[in-house]
Enzyme design. Structure first.
Site, mmCIF file in Angstrom:
data_model
loop_
_atom_site.group_PDB
_atom_site.id
_atom_site.type_symbol
_atom_site.label_atom_id
_atom_site.label_comp_id
_atom_site.label_asym_id
_atom_site.label_seq_id
_atom_site.Cartn_x
_atom_site.Cartn_y
_atom_site.Cartn_z
ATOM 1 N N ILE A 1 -17.826 -2.940 3.010
ATOM 2 C CA ILE A 1 -18.925 -2.060 2.590
ATOM 3 C C ILE A 1 -18.941 -2.018 1.053
ATOM 4 O O ILE A 1 -19.298 -1.031 0.424
ATOM 5 C CB ILE A 1 -18.772 -0.653 3.230
ATOM 6 C CG1 ILE A 1 -18.575 -0.786 4.741
ATOM 7 C CG2 ILE A 1 -20.002 0.212 2.983
ATOM 8 C CD1 ILE A 1 -18.306 0.531 5.455
ATOM 9 N N HIS B 1 0.171 -11.888 1.156
ATOM 10 C CA HIS B 1 -0.834 -11.027 0.519
ATOM 11 C C HIS B 1 -1.561 -11.740 -0.625
ATOM 12 O O HIS B 1 -2.774 -11.591 -0.782
ATOM 13 C CB HIS B 1 -0.151 -9.753 0.009
ATOM 14 C CG HIS B 1 -1.073 -8.582 -0.066
ATOM 15 N ND1 HIS B 1 -0.653 -7.283 0.114
ATOM 16 C CD2 HIS B 1 -2.410 -8.489 -0.312
ATOM 17 C CE1 HIS B 1 -1.680 -6.467 -0.010
ATOM 18 N NE2 HIS B 1 -2.755 -7.172 -0.275
ATOM 19 N N TYR C 1 0.853 -1.197 0.000
ATOM 20 C CA TYR C 1 0.000 0.000 0.000
ATOM 21 C C TYR C 1 0.881 1.236 0.000
ATOM 22 O O TYR C 1 1.428 1.638 1.015
ATOM 23 C CB TYR C 1 -0.917 0.036 1.224
ATOM 24 C CG TYR C 1 -1.857 -1.141 1.380
ATOM 25 C CD1 TYR C 1 -2.197 -1.947 0.296
ATOM 26 C CD2 TYR C 1 -2.400 -1.461 2.618
ATOM 27 C CE1 TYR C 1 -3.053 -3.027 0.444
ATOM 28 C CE2 TYR C 1 -3.260 -2.533 2.783
ATOM 29 C CZ TYR C 1 -3.579 -3.314 1.701
ATOM 30 O OH TYR C 1 -4.422 -4.384 1.856
#
Length: 326
Positions: free
Chosen positions: A202, A120, A55
């Site tokens: 979400i 990952h 990231y």
């Protein structure tokens, strides 16, 4: 904030995903704002913070390390390895690479141990037993406390778990993507006592009621610009589905996002969602979802609504899905 167990690791029932702070779903959050929202999460009872070396790369880990340093012993930090940052690029989970990269993670996170160290993405060129063995050595050395996998198949999870106990599996799971219910991932975690950490809980922002067919995603800073589900025609096609979830949420005096998180929490006691945000008000909205109790009738109403609609558009783009183990 109540707690839950990811294997033997005890964390707050809602974690905080730190990917967006460094970019990926829009521009990076200003550093001061990023630190503020992480510290606000800690003040509100969140003890589980999720990042990764990719990231940024490195930027999210650096922000997390600086923000959490004053109360490091009160929180659990998860990060992820497995990408190659040389000119070669791609995946790299060779044991020597893992052992070399962990020191950079520790330095950026300003800590002497990583509470949860995920692979990952599964590297098809490295046997998972070798990866698990490398992490086992890091656990024995004290640099890592628990082992996790991300976007791995049930078969890979079992092989890894036989070498070094897997504490948590991370994969996308939400009202917009229910694959883990169908592909055996939830069942495998339940059977083996492994925690489940849904990313994108979400719907990568879908279930915030802030998207419409006119929403623009910057291809330079927002991965969603290339995702099928976020094409204008699919956002329009999915609107009735999102509207129905919103209607059910209003009946409970909740927002669409809150109902989405509460639904995940109600699915299994070993599920710990990690919504991310750069805004304190959205963080507080998310945290309120832990107070939302869904009855059996509520869950039936949601299931009934889900059965009436098909979600349009796949999870990610072709390039991203190539490194998701099916």
């Amino acid at each position: 904030m109540k707690t839950r167990k990811l294997g033997p690791l005890e964390v707050s029932e809602l974690g905080f995903g730190c990917m967006n702070l460094a970019t990926n779903y829009g521009p990076a959050v200003p550093i001061d704002d990023a630190i503020q929202v992480i510290r606000a999460a800690h003040s509100d009872g969140v003890t589980f913070f999720d990042t990764a070396e990719v990231y940024g790369p490195y930027m999210s880990e650096t922000i997390v390390g600086g923000a959490l340093e004053p109360f490091r012993n009160e929180v659990k930090i998860a990060t992820k390895f497995g990408f190659d940052f040389t000119d070669k690029g791609g995946l790299n989970s060779r044991p020597d690479h893992i052992k070399r990269m962990v020191d950079g993670c520790l330095k950026r996170l300003r800590t002497d141990r990583i509470d949860l160290f995920y692979q990952h993405r599964v590297d098809p060129n490295v046997p998972i037993e070798d990866v698990a063995g490398a992490v086992k050595e890091l656990i024995e050395s004290g640099k890592v406390l628990h082992f996790g996998l991300s976007e791995a198949s049930p078969n890979t999870i079992r092989k890894a778990h036989a070498v070094q106990a897997v504490a948590a599996l991370q994969t996308e799971y939400s009202l917009m993507n229910r694959d883990p219910e169908e592909d055996g991932l939830l069942d495998t975690c339940e059977e083996l006592g492994i925690g489940f950490v849904p990313w994108g809980p979400i719907g990568m922002g879908y279930l915030t009621q802030k998207l419409d067919a006119q929403t623009k995603f910057d291809p330079k800073s927002d991965l969603r610009s290339g995702f099928d589900r976020f094409r204008p025609e699919n956002i329009s096609a999915n609107k009735p589905f999102v509207d129905r979830i919103t209607e059910l949420a209003k009946r409970k005096g909740a927002t669409t996002a809150q109902l989405s998180l509460a639904w995940l929490l109600a699915q299994k006691p070993f599920i710990v969602p990690i919504p991310g945000t750069g805004k304190v008000k959205h963080l507080q909205e998310n945290i309120e979802s832990t107070k939302l109790v869904l009855t059996t009738e509520d869950m039936k109403a949601i299931a009934s609504a889900l059965s009436e609609f098909k979600v349009h558009g796949g999870r990610m783009n072709e390039q991203q899905m190539k490194i998701v183990e099916q």
